[in-house]
Design an enzyme around this catalytic site. Structure first.
Site, PDB file in Angstrom:
ATOM      1  N   SER A  30      40.289  43.962  32.582  1.00 46.91           N
ATOM      2  CA  SER A  30      40.975  42.904  31.823  1.00 46.91           C
ATOM      3  C   SER A  30      39.950  42.143  30.999  1.00 46.91           C
ATOM      4  O   SER A  30      38.978  41.633  31.557  1.00 46.91           O
ATOM      5  CB  SER A  30      41.655  41.924  32.775  1.00 46.91           C
ATOM      6  N   ARG A  75      38.965  33.875  39.274  1.00 44.60           N
ATOM      7  CA  ARG A  75      37.881  34.544  38.531  1.00 44.60           C
ATOM      8  C   ARG A  75      36.709  33.591  38.263  1.00 44.60           C
ATOM      9  O   ARG A  75      36.071  33.642  37.216  1.00 44.60           O
ATOM     10  CB  ARG A  75      38.378  35.107  37.193  1.00 44.60           C
ATOM     11  N   GLU A 101      37.392  36.986  30.258  1.00 46.83           N
ATOM     12  CA  GLU A 101      36.920  37.097  31.640  1.00 46.83           C
ATOM     13  C   GLU A 101      35.563  37.823  31.622  1.00 46.83           C
ATOM     14  O   GLU A 101      34.691  37.578  32.445  1.00 46.83           O
ATOM     15  CB  GLU A 101      37.957  37.911  32.427  1.00 46.83           C
TER      16      GLU A 101
HETATM   17  P1  FAD Z   1      28.172  43.407  36.092  1.00 50.68           P
HETATM   18  O1  FAD Z   1      29.120  43.741  35.005  1.00 50.68           O
HETATM   19  O2  FAD Z   1      26.948  44.232  36.218  1.00 50.68           O
HETATM   20  O3  FAD Z   1      27.795  41.891  36.055  1.00 50.68           O
HETATM   21  C1  FAD Z   1      28.785  40.905  35.853  1.00 50.68           C
HETATM   22  C2  FAD Z   1      28.109  39.518  35.821  1.00 50.68           C
HETATM   23  O4  FAD Z   1      27.582  39.209  37.110  1.00 50.68           O
HETATM   24  C3  FAD Z   1      26.912  39.455  34.873  1.00 50.68           C
HETATM   25  O5  FAD Z   1      26.876  38.147  34.318  1.00 50.68           O
HETATM   26  C4  FAD Z   1      25.703  39.676  35.769  1.00 50.68           C
HETATM   27  O6  FAD Z   1      24.527  39.063  35.284  1.00 50.68           O
HETATM   28  C5  FAD Z   1      26.171  39.016  37.059  1.00 50.68           C
HETATM   29  N1  FAD Z   1      25.633  39.651  38.270  1.00 50.68           N
HETATM   30  C6  FAD Z   1      25.867  40.931  38.676  1.00 50.68           C
HETATM   31  N2  FAD Z   1      25.256  41.157  39.856  1.00 50.68           N
HETATM   32  C7  FAD Z   1      24.633  39.999  40.199  1.00 50.68           C
HETATM   33  C8  FAD Z   1      23.827  39.610  41.325  1.00 50.68           C
HETATM   34  N3  FAD Z   1      23.550  40.452  42.319  1.00 50.68           N
HETATM   35  N4  FAD Z   1      23.342  38.339  41.347  1.00 50.68           N
HETATM   36  C9  FAD Z   1      23.617  37.467  40.337  1.00 50.68           C
HETATM   37  N5  FAD Z   1      24.347  37.789  39.257  1.00 50.68           N
HETATM   38  C10 FAD Z   1      24.864  39.029  39.191  1.00 50.68           C
HETATM   39  N6  FAD Z   1      37.783  42.601  38.243  1.00 50.68           N
HETATM   40  C11 FAD Z   1      38.624  41.987  39.095  1.00 50.68           C
HETATM   41  O7  FAD Z   1      38.381  40.820  39.488  1.00 50.68           O
HETATM   42  N7  FAD Z   1      39.772  42.585  39.539  1.00 50.68           N
HETATM   43  C12 FAD Z   1      40.104  43.839  39.156  1.00 50.68           C
HETATM   44  O8  FAD Z   1      41.121  44.352  39.585  1.00 50.68           O
HETATM   45  C13 FAD Z   1      39.237  44.530  38.247  1.00 50.68           C
HETATM   46  N8  FAD Z   1      39.559  45.754  37.789  1.00 50.68           N
HETATM   47  C14 FAD Z   1      38.730  46.390  36.901  1.00 50.68           C
HETATM   48  C15 FAD Z   1      39.093  47.649  36.428  1.00 50.68           C
HETATM   49  C16 FAD Z   1      38.273  48.321  35.535  1.00 50.68           C
HETATM   50  C17 FAD Z   1      38.671  49.683  35.037  1.00 50.68           C
HETATM   51  C18 FAD Z   1      37.057  47.727  35.107  1.00 50.68           C
HETATM   52  C19 FAD Z   1      36.140  48.466  34.189  1.00 50.68           C
HETATM   53  C20 FAD Z   1      36.695  46.458  35.552  1.00 50.68           C
HETATM   54  C21 FAD Z   1      37.537  45.778  36.447  1.00 50.68           C
HETATM   55  N9  FAD Z   1      37.226  44.487  36.919  1.00 50.68           N
HETATM   56  C22 FAD Z   1      38.060  43.855  37.810  1.00 50.68           C
HETATM   57  C23 FAD Z   1      36.000  43.806  36.466  1.00 50.68           C
HETATM   58  C24 FAD Z   1      34.744  44.210  37.288  1.00 50.68           C
HETATM   59  O9  FAD Z   1      34.966  45.392  37.981  1.00 50.68           O
HETATM   60  C25 FAD Z   1      34.341  43.121  38.282  1.00 50.68           C
HETATM   61  O10 FAD Z   1      34.104  41.908  37.630  1.00 50.68           O
HETATM   62  C26 FAD Z   1      33.083  43.508  39.061  1.00 50.68           C
HETATM   63  O11 FAD Z   1      32.861  42.589  40.107  1.00 50.68           O
HETATM   64  C27 FAD Z   1      31.827  43.589  38.190  1.00 50.68           C
HETATM   65  O12 FAD Z   1      30.787  44.163  38.967  1.00 50.68           O
HETATM   66  P2  FAD Z   1      29.481  44.735  38.288  1.00 50.68           P
HETATM   67  O13 FAD Z   1      28.522  45.057  39.380  1.00 50.68           O
HETATM   68  O14 FAD Z   1      29.813  45.831  37.373  1.00 50.68           O
HETATM   69  O15 FAD Z   1      28.969  43.454  37.502  1.00 50.68           O
HETATM   70  P1  NAP Z   2      50.682  43.777  36.794  1.00 52.46           P
HETATM   71  O1  NAP Z   2      50.980  44.117  38.208  1.00 52.46           O
HETATM   72  O2  NAP Z   2      51.335  44.554  35.702  1.00 52.46           O
HETATM   73  O3  NAP Z   2      50.963  42.223  36.557  1.00 52.46           O
HETATM   74  C1  NAP Z   2      50.712  41.619  35.277  1.00 52.46           C
HETATM   75  C2  NAP Z   2      50.155  40.236  35.485  1.00 52.46           C
HETATM   76  O4  NAP Z   2      51.137  39.438  36.137  1.00 52.46           O
HETATM   77  C3  NAP Z   2      48.930  40.290  36.340  1.00 52.46           C
HETATM   78  O5  NAP Z   2      47.873  39.903  35.533  1.00 52.46           O
HETATM   79  C4  NAP Z   2      49.193  39.363  37.493  1.00 52.46           C
HETATM   80  O6  NAP Z   2      48.288  38.276  37.555  1.00 52.46           O
HETATM   81  C5  NAP Z   2      50.573  38.768  37.250  1.00 52.46           C
HETATM   82  N1  NAP Z   2      51.412  39.030  38.441  1.00 52.46           N
HETATM   83  C6  NAP Z   2      52.139  40.138  38.707  1.00 52.46           C
HETATM   84  N2  NAP Z   2      52.829  39.986  39.871  1.00 52.46           N
HETATM   85  C7  NAP Z   2      52.511  38.769  40.342  1.00 52.46           C
HETATM   86  C8  NAP Z   2      52.914  38.027  41.495  1.00 52.46           C
HETATM   87  N3  NAP Z   2      53.759  38.538  42.393  1.00 52.46           N
HETATM   88  N4  NAP Z   2      52.366  36.814  41.676  1.00 52.46           N
HETATM   89  C9  NAP Z   2      51.489  36.299  40.795  1.00 52.46           C
HETATM   90  N5  NAP Z   2      51.100  36.947  39.681  1.00 52.46           N
HETATM   91  C10 NAP Z   2      51.610  38.156  39.443  1.00 52.46           C
HETATM   92  O7  NAP Z   2      49.092  43.802  36.550  1.00 52.46           O
HETATM   93  P2  NAP Z   2      48.099  45.014  36.373  1.00 52.46           P
HETATM   94  O8  NAP Z   2      47.466  44.883  35.059  1.00 52.46           O
HETATM   95  O9  NAP Z   2      48.742  46.319  36.760  1.00 52.46           O
HETATM   96  O10 NAP Z   2      46.993  44.633  37.449  1.00 52.46           O
HETATM   97  C11 NAP Z   2      47.298  44.674  38.824  1.00 52.46           C
HETATM   98  C12 NAP Z   2      46.331  43.772  39.572  1.00 52.46           C
HETATM   99  O11 NAP Z   2      44.994  44.240  39.388  1.00 52.46           O
HETATM  100  C13 NAP Z   2      46.347  42.328  39.073  1.00 52.46           C
HETATM  101  O12 NAP Z   2      46.162  41.481  40.172  1.00 52.46           O
HETATM  102  C14 NAP Z   2      45.169  42.247  38.148  1.00 52.46           C
HETATM  103  O13 NAP Z   2      44.577  40.964  38.121  1.00 52.46           O
HETATM  104  C15 NAP Z   2      44.198  43.256  38.774  1.00 52.46           C
HETATM  105  N6  NAP Z   2      43.357  43.860  37.722  1.00 52.46           N
HETATM  106  C16 NAP Z   2      42.315  43.119  37.258  1.00 52.46           C
HETATM  107  C17 NAP Z   2      41.475  43.634  36.286  1.00 52.46           C
HETATM  108  C18 NAP Z   2      40.281  42.849  35.824  1.00 52.46           C
HETATM  109  O14 NAP Z   2      39.447  43.401  35.128  1.00 52.46           O
HETATM  110  N7  NAP Z   2      40.173  41.603  36.188  1.00 52.46           N
HETATM  111  C19 NAP Z   2      41.716  44.899  35.758  1.00 52.46           C
HETATM  112  C20 NAP Z   2      42.808  45.614  36.229  1.00 52.46           C
HETATM  113  C21 NAP Z   2      43.639  45.082  37.221  1.00 52.46           C
HETATM  114  P3  NAP Z   2      46.835  38.361  38.265  1.00 52.46           P
HETATM  115  O15 NAP Z   2      45.982  39.117  37.333  1.00 52.46           O
HETATM  116  O16 NAP Z   2      46.457  36.924  38.381  1.00 52.46           O
HETATM  117  O17 NAP Z   2      46.984  39.030  39.592  1.00 52.46           O
END
Ligand code: FAD
Ligand code: NAP
Length: 336
Positions: free
Chosen positions: A236, A161, A332
């Site tokens: 998250s 991240r 995050e």
């Molecule tokens: P924004 O929220 O609009 O911006 C995020 C940041 O990036 C801000 O600081 C902004 O200034 C900057 N930014 C945006 N665009 C640019 C650009 N073009 N140039 C420079 N800076 C920029 N994230 C994960 O990693 N894994 C997941 O599985 C995941 N699941 C999610 C599930 C849900 C339901 C939600 C709501 C979010 C989830 N996220 C997840 C978080 C999010 O979707 C990601 O971080 C996504 O990449 C954000 O994109 P955005 O366009 O909405 O960014």
């Molecule tokens: P999950 O599968 O219930 O797992 C819980 C946590 O355990 C996750 O955060 C994941 O870490 C870790 N994990 C599970 N299995 C793993 C493995 N085999 N090896 C290493 N780490 C493991 O998680 P969930 O909430 O349903 O999410 C599923 C995936 O979507 C995850 O990868 C999660 O990161 C991603 N997600 C991200 C966001 C976001 O906003 N960033 C939101 C929703 C879902 P990691 O998170 O490091 O993978």
């Protein structure tokens, strides 16, 4: 011109908080961006889909809303393709585009909200894959000078991240295009993570395609995660902490079932959701905000709360995790 600009950010952040800015300027091209940068729209902040930000007050700045579109194949051979994508494309639509063109590499990242330009910002990841696996390079405009720069994968310094754009180059570049390297025949498919295999088995799929994996992940995500259209959230809220193996072994003396995943020989990742759940926060509500009932890592907004309420709840959770487990969890989500 300024008085004609929209200022309400409610529809532009997935938490759904109603705050105002000086004006929202939609950016449709690199030329338009360079033009806006040369004029006096300062200060400003960049926004994609607003799915990774928490607004906590009115913003005394313009918002540059990224709407740069376009998907084009820039290089192709028998095995692989380079695809250049406008940073304002919706990430999930791009993933669906890749699958409809029988290209592999992004399937595990299905249904992540937001734009393509934000994907390298925090090196989005899910189900054991991060966007850096398919990332080739990106183009970005330097905010100070308006010049266009290209960044290779190495220069981006991707981590969990993390990228250089969240650290040393924070607020210095507007990402305009990202190029991904996708495969005509899958290089390697990842489906041993979480419940993917279980869902595939339930559908009697033993030799899954990229499409099958994407569909399984979409099914899991829809069943587990709150849809921001229904309940405000930014996914998250915290990163999963990485602690030393030594600290893990000490903690396990007290918490025998502490889940953990090895990161290196000396460190382990602990799911932050487990820590938060243990402390009884899952499902709690405070002033119209709370912790989601099925996923303790997701902080939610029920409709008429304030961004500050989420910030205070997050601080309360961080403090309790620290005092109970001696583990620091960090957001995050970008807090504005
Ligand atoms: P924004 O929220 O609009 O911006 C995020 C940041 O990036 C801000 O600081 C902004 O200034 C900057 N930014 C945006 N665009 C640019 C650009 N073009 N140039 C420079 N800076 C920029 N994230 C994960 O990693 N894994 C997941 O599985 C995941 N699941 C999610 C599930 C849900 C339901 C939600 C709501 C979010 C989830 N996220 C997840 C978080 C999010 O979707 C990601 O971080 C996504 O990449 C954000 O994109 P955005 O366009 O909405 O960014
Ligand atoms: P999950 O599968 O219930 O797992 C819980 C946590 O355990 C996750 O955060 C994941 O870490 C870790 N994990 C599970 N299995 C793993 C493995 N085999 N090896 C290493 N780490 C493991 O998680 P969930 O909430 O349903 O999410 C599923 C995936 O979507 C995850 O990868 C999660 O990161 C991603 N997600 C991200 C966001 C976001 O906003 N960033 C939101 C929703 C879902 P990691 O998170 O490091 O993978």
């Amino acid at each position: 011109m300024n008085h004609a600009l929209e200022t309400n950010l409610k529809a532009y952040n997935t938490f759904g908080f109603e705050y105002h800015c000086k004006g929202i300027i939609r950016i449709f091209s690199v030329e338009m961006l360079q033009d806006v940068l040369s004029k006096n729209f300062k200060p400003f902040k960049i926004l994609g889909g607003g799915s990774n930000v928490l607004l906590t007050e009115n913003i005394d700045a313009y918002i540059l809303k990224n709407e740069i579109k376009g998907i084009s194949i820039t290089q192709e051979d028998e095995d692989q393709i380079l695809v250049r994508v406008g940073a304002g494309e919706i990430w999930h639509q791009f993933v669906m585009w890749s699958l409809s063109h029988h290209l592999s590499g992004l399937e595990n990242l299905s249904l992540i909200p937001g734009t393509v330009g934000a994907a390298p910002m925090q090196n989005i990841g899910a189900y054991g894959v991060e966007q850096e696996t398919a990332f080739h390079h990106l183009e970005a405009v330097h905010i100070e000078t308006g010049s266009i720069h290209e960044f290779s994968k190495e220069v981006c310094q991707f981590g969990y991240r993390e990228s250089i754009f969240k650290n040393t180059l924070k607020d210095q570049y507007f990402i305009t295009h990202v190029t991904y390297q996708l495969y005509k025949k899958p290089q390697s498919l990842h489906y041993s993570y979480g419940a993917i295999e279980e869902v595939l088995n339930a559908h009697n799929i033993s030799n899954p395609s990229s499409n099958d994996i994407a569909e399984a992940i979409i099914e899991i995500r829809k069943s587990k995660l709150p849809d921001p259209k229904t309940i405000g959230n930014a996914g998250s809220f915290f990163k999963n902490p990485v602690i030393s193996k030594e600290q893990f072994l000490t903690l396990r003396n007290t918490y025998a079932n502490l889940p953990h995943y090895p990161v290196s020989d000396t460190s382990v990742k602990i799911p932050a959701a487990w820590l938060i759940d243990q402390l009884g926060f899952k499902g709690i509500t405070r002033n119209e905000v709370g912790v989601h009932k099925n996923q303790a890592l997701v902080l939610v907004h029920y409709g008429s709360g304030q961004g500050q309420d989420v910030r205070m709840l997050a601080q309360e959770i961080q403090a309790k995790v620290k005092s109970t487990f001696n583990i620091e969890i960090t957001p995050e989500v970008n807090i504005w």
